[in-house]
Design an enzyme around this catalytic site. Structure first.
Site, PDB file in Angstrom:
ATOM      1  N   SER A 119       0.853  -1.188   0.000  1.00  0.00           N
ATOM      2  CA  SER A 119       0.000   0.000   0.000  1.00  0.00           C
ATOM      3  C   SER A 119       0.887   1.235   0.000  1.00  0.00           C
ATOM      4  CB  SER A 119      -0.874   0.011   1.264  1.00  0.00           C
ATOM      5  OG  SER A 119      -1.556   1.240   1.416  1.00  0.00           O
ATOM      6  N   TYR A 166      -2.099  -0.379  10.606  1.00  0.00           N
ATOM      7  CA  TYR A 166      -2.230  -0.817   9.218  1.00  0.00           C
ATOM      8  C   TYR A 166      -0.956  -0.494   8.436  1.00  0.00           C
ATOM      9  CZ  TYR A 166      -3.898  -1.198   4.419  1.00  0.00           C
ATOM     10  OH  TYR A 166      -4.037  -1.538   3.097  1.00  0.00           O
TER      11      TYR A 166
END
Length: 256
Positions: free
Chosen positions: A151, A165
C-alpha cells in the site's frame, strides 16, 4: 534498428497458473478476471465460497480456466491446500498473488487490540503463509513469481488512525525485499503498492468516526480496481529475467 518488442502483451501470461488470495472481491476479483481473459489459469481462494463460485462461473462462461477453494489466509494449512489445488489441477504454479488484506482504522488510544491482531494475522502472517506454501513449489520448478500487495501506507505512515495498518504494510515491503534477496535468480518478487482503489478494504473500520472519514476520503479519491489488475499483468508479462521490484500507483488526485 530492429526491435524484439511484441505488441501481444499476453505472451508471458497465457498458460501461466496464477494463485490469488482474497479472490472474492475487489483487487483479487478484478485481477482474476483480467488475467483469465489473457489466457492464464487462475486459482482463487477466499472465505466466501459463493462469491468465488459466481466469479468462476463467469470466467468459465467466457472460455477461461479457473479453480476455487475456501481459504482463510490465517490458516497455513488452508493456504497450502490452495497452492496444492493449483498444482494438482494445472501441473504447476507460476505466480502467487498475496492479496488478502484487512484495514481497520482507529486512533491508537482506542487500543483495539483484536483489530491489531487481525491486521497482523491477515496482512503479515497470511502473506508469510503464502510464501511458505509456494516457495517449495517454486524452488522445485526453478521458477516462480511472488506478487505481494502492499500500500502507499507502506511508504508513508497513514496517521492518525492507520498506524498499525501502515506497520503491516511496511512489513509487507520489508518481507518482499528480503525474499527477493534470498531467493534471487529464477524466482521473481514484486511489491504492488496501491493508493485509494475501489474495494471492500475501506469497510473494515469499526470506529465510527474513522469509518466515516475513510469512506468519504475514498469517495473523493478512489480509482477502479482494474488499475491494479493492469499493474499486476505488467509485472507478470515481463521476460523471466526481468524483475519488476515495486509498482506504486495512486489516483492522480490523491495527495497522500
Amino acid at each position: 534498428m530492429s526491435s524484439n518488442i511484441s505488441n501481444n502483451t499476453s505472451n508471458n501470461i497465457s498458460n501461466k497458473v496464477i494463485v490469488i488470495t482474497g479472490g472474492s472481491s475487489g483487487l483479487g476479483e478484478a485481477t482474476a478476471r483480467y488475467l483469465a481473459s489473457l489466457g492464464a489459469s487462475v486459482v482463487l481462494g477466499a472465505r466466501r465460497v459463493e462469491r468465488l463460485e459466481a466469479i468462476a462461473a463467469d470466467i468459465r462462461a467466457a472460455g477461461g480456466k479457473v479453480a476455487v477453494q475456501a481459504t482463510d489466509v490465517t490458516r497455513p494449512d488452508q493456504v497450502q491446500a490452495l497452492v496444492k489445488l493449483a498444482h494438482d489441477n494445472f501441473g504447476k504454479v507460476d505466480v502467487i498473488i498475496n492479496n488478502a488484506g484487512f484495514m481497520a482504522l482507529a486512533p491508537l488510544t482506542d487500543t483495539r487490540i483484536e483489530e491489531w491482531d487481525r491486521m497482523i494475522d491477515i496482512n503479515v502472517k497470511g502473506l508469510l503463509y503464502g510464501v511458505a506454501a509456494a516457495l517449495p513449489v517454486f524452488k522445485a520448478q526453478n521458477s516462480g513469481h511472488f506478487i505481494n500487495i502492499a500500500s502507499v501506507a507502506g511508504t508513508k505512515v497513514f496517521s492518525p488512525g492507520g498506524t498499525v495498518y501502515s506497520g503491516t504494510k511496511f512489513a509487507v515491503r520489508a518481507i518482499t525485499e528480503g525474499l527477493r534477496h534470498e531467493v534471487g535468480g529464477s524466482i521473481r518478487t514484486t511489491i504492488i503498492s496501491p493508493g485509494a482503489v475501489r474495494s471492500e478494504l475501506k469497510l473494515g473500520s469499526s470506529n465510527e468516526q474513522s469509518a466515516t472519514a475513510v469512506n468519504e476520503w475514498y469517495e473523493q479519491n478512489e480509482i477502479s480496481e482494474d488499475s491494479v489488475a493492469r499493474a499486476i499483468a505488467y509485472a507478470i508479462e515481463q521476460p523471466a529475467d526481468v524483475d519488476i521490484s515495486e509498482i506504486v500507483l495512486r489516483p492522480t488526485v490523491q495527495e497522500f
